[in-house]
Design a protein around this motif. Sequence first.
Motif, mmCIF file in Angstrom:
data_model
loop_
_atom_site.group_PDB
_atom_site.id
_atom_site.type_symbol
_atom_site.label_atom_id
_atom_site.label_comp_id
_atom_site.label_asym_id
_atom_site.label_seq_id
_atom_site.Cartn_x
_atom_site.Cartn_y
_atom_site.Cartn_z
ATOM 1 N N UNK A 182 0.829 -1.207 0.000
ATOM 2 C CA UNK A 182 0.000 0.000 0.000
ATOM 3 C C UNK A 182 0.864 1.259 0.000
ATOM 4 N N UNK A 183 1.893 1.286 0.817
ATOM 5 C CA UNK A 183 2.779 2.454 0.867
ATOM 6 C C UNK A 183 3.583 2.594 -0.422
ATOM 7 N N UNK A 184 4.103 1.483 -0.939
ATOM 8 C CA UNK A 184 4.898 1.544 -2.162
ATOM 9 C C UNK A 184 4.085 1.985 -3.365
ATOM 10 N N UNK A 185 2.868 1.488 -3.482
ATOM 11 C CA UNK A 185 2.007 1.885 -4.598
ATOM 12 C C UNK A 185 1.652 3.360 -4.493
ATOM 13 N N UNK A 186 1.347 3.834 -3.291
ATOM 14 C CA UNK A 186 0.978 5.239 -3.116
ATOM 15 C C UNK A 186 2.145 6.161 -3.465
ATOM 16 N N UNK A 187 3.341 5.847 -2.993
ATOM 17 C CA UNK A 187 4.496 6.709 -3.273
ATOM 18 C C UNK A 187 4.884 6.624 -4.747
ATOM 19 N N UNK A 225 8.171 5.585 -15.797
ATOM 20 C CA UNK A 225 7.522 4.467 -15.128
ATOM 21 C C UNK A 225 8.556 3.647 -14.358
ATOM 22 N N UNK A 226 9.737 3.483 -14.944
ATOM 23 C CA UNK A 226 10.774 2.694 -14.284
ATOM 24 C C UNK A 226 11.234 3.347 -12.985
ATOM 25 N N UNK A 227 11.477 4.651 -13.010
ATOM 26 C CA UNK A 227 11.921 5.311 -11.782
ATOM 27 C C UNK A 227 10.813 5.329 -10.731
ATOM 28 N N UNK A 228 9.563 5.467 -11.154
ATOM 29 C CA UNK A 228 8.446 5.415 -10.209
ATOM 30 C C UNK A 228 8.309 4.026 -9.596
ATOM 31 N N UNK A 239 8.852 3.099 -5.711
ATOM 32 C CA UNK A 239 7.770 2.401 -5.021
ATOM 33 C C UNK A 239 8.244 1.097 -4.391
ATOM 34 N N UNK A 240 9.090 0.341 -5.106
ATOM 35 C CA UNK A 240 9.623 -0.903 -4.547
ATOM 36 C C UNK A 240 10.532 -0.656 -3.351
ATOM 37 N N UNK A 241 11.355 0.380 -3.439
ATOM 38 C CA UNK A 241 12.259 0.687 -2.328
ATOM 39 C C UNK A 241 11.463 1.107 -1.092
ATOM 40 N N UNK A 242 10.495 1.986 -1.283
ATOM 41 C CA UNK A 242 9.672 2.426 -0.153
ATOM 42 C C UNK A 242 8.849 1.259 0.387
ATOM 43 N N UNK A 251 8.959 -0.209 4.175
ATOM 44 C CA UNK A 251 7.770 -0.300 5.029
ATOM 45 C C UNK A 251 7.521 -1.750 5.426
ATOM 46 N N UNK A 252 7.732 -2.692 4.492
ATOM 47 C CA UNK A 252 7.567 -4.108 4.822
ATOM 48 C C UNK A 252 8.502 -4.523 5.950
#
Length: 136
Positions: free
Chosen positions: A93-98, A109-112, A116-119, A123-124
């Motif tokens: 949820x946090x990664x998708x939102x960021x 899209x790649x940088x987003x 998102x994966x890093x965030x 959070x995970x």
Amino acid sequence: MATHPTMPVRRHSRTRMPARRGHGATAWALPLTLGVILGFWAFFIRRDGGATTAGQIWLGVVSGVAFAVLCFLLGRTQRALPRELRAAAYGALAGIAIGFLYSLNDNSVLSSAVLGLVVGAGVFLSAFYLFYTHED
């Protein structure tokens, strides 16, 4: 050391509070607040100092409502999930939102996706540590 069988035994009787059923104030106030923050953030990112349009307003409203609903649903179902899956749900949820908010600023899209994966991974890991150390 052995004791006599007639020694009184101290037992602490602790009254337990019954589990609350229903919707407390935090159950809807926190997702609503997070949804409003994300909606305004999306609106202001897309506005970029220009004139306000109806599309920007709808973007903020729809993204804020969607995020608030997802937060509410996750909050209602989190107790039924094992700690690994619960932490993964919060991370997703946090990664998708960021990642979504970062993509609104005309980033690739790649940088987003990478952000998102890093965030989401951060959070995970944080949520898993919290759930693991505070398990009943």
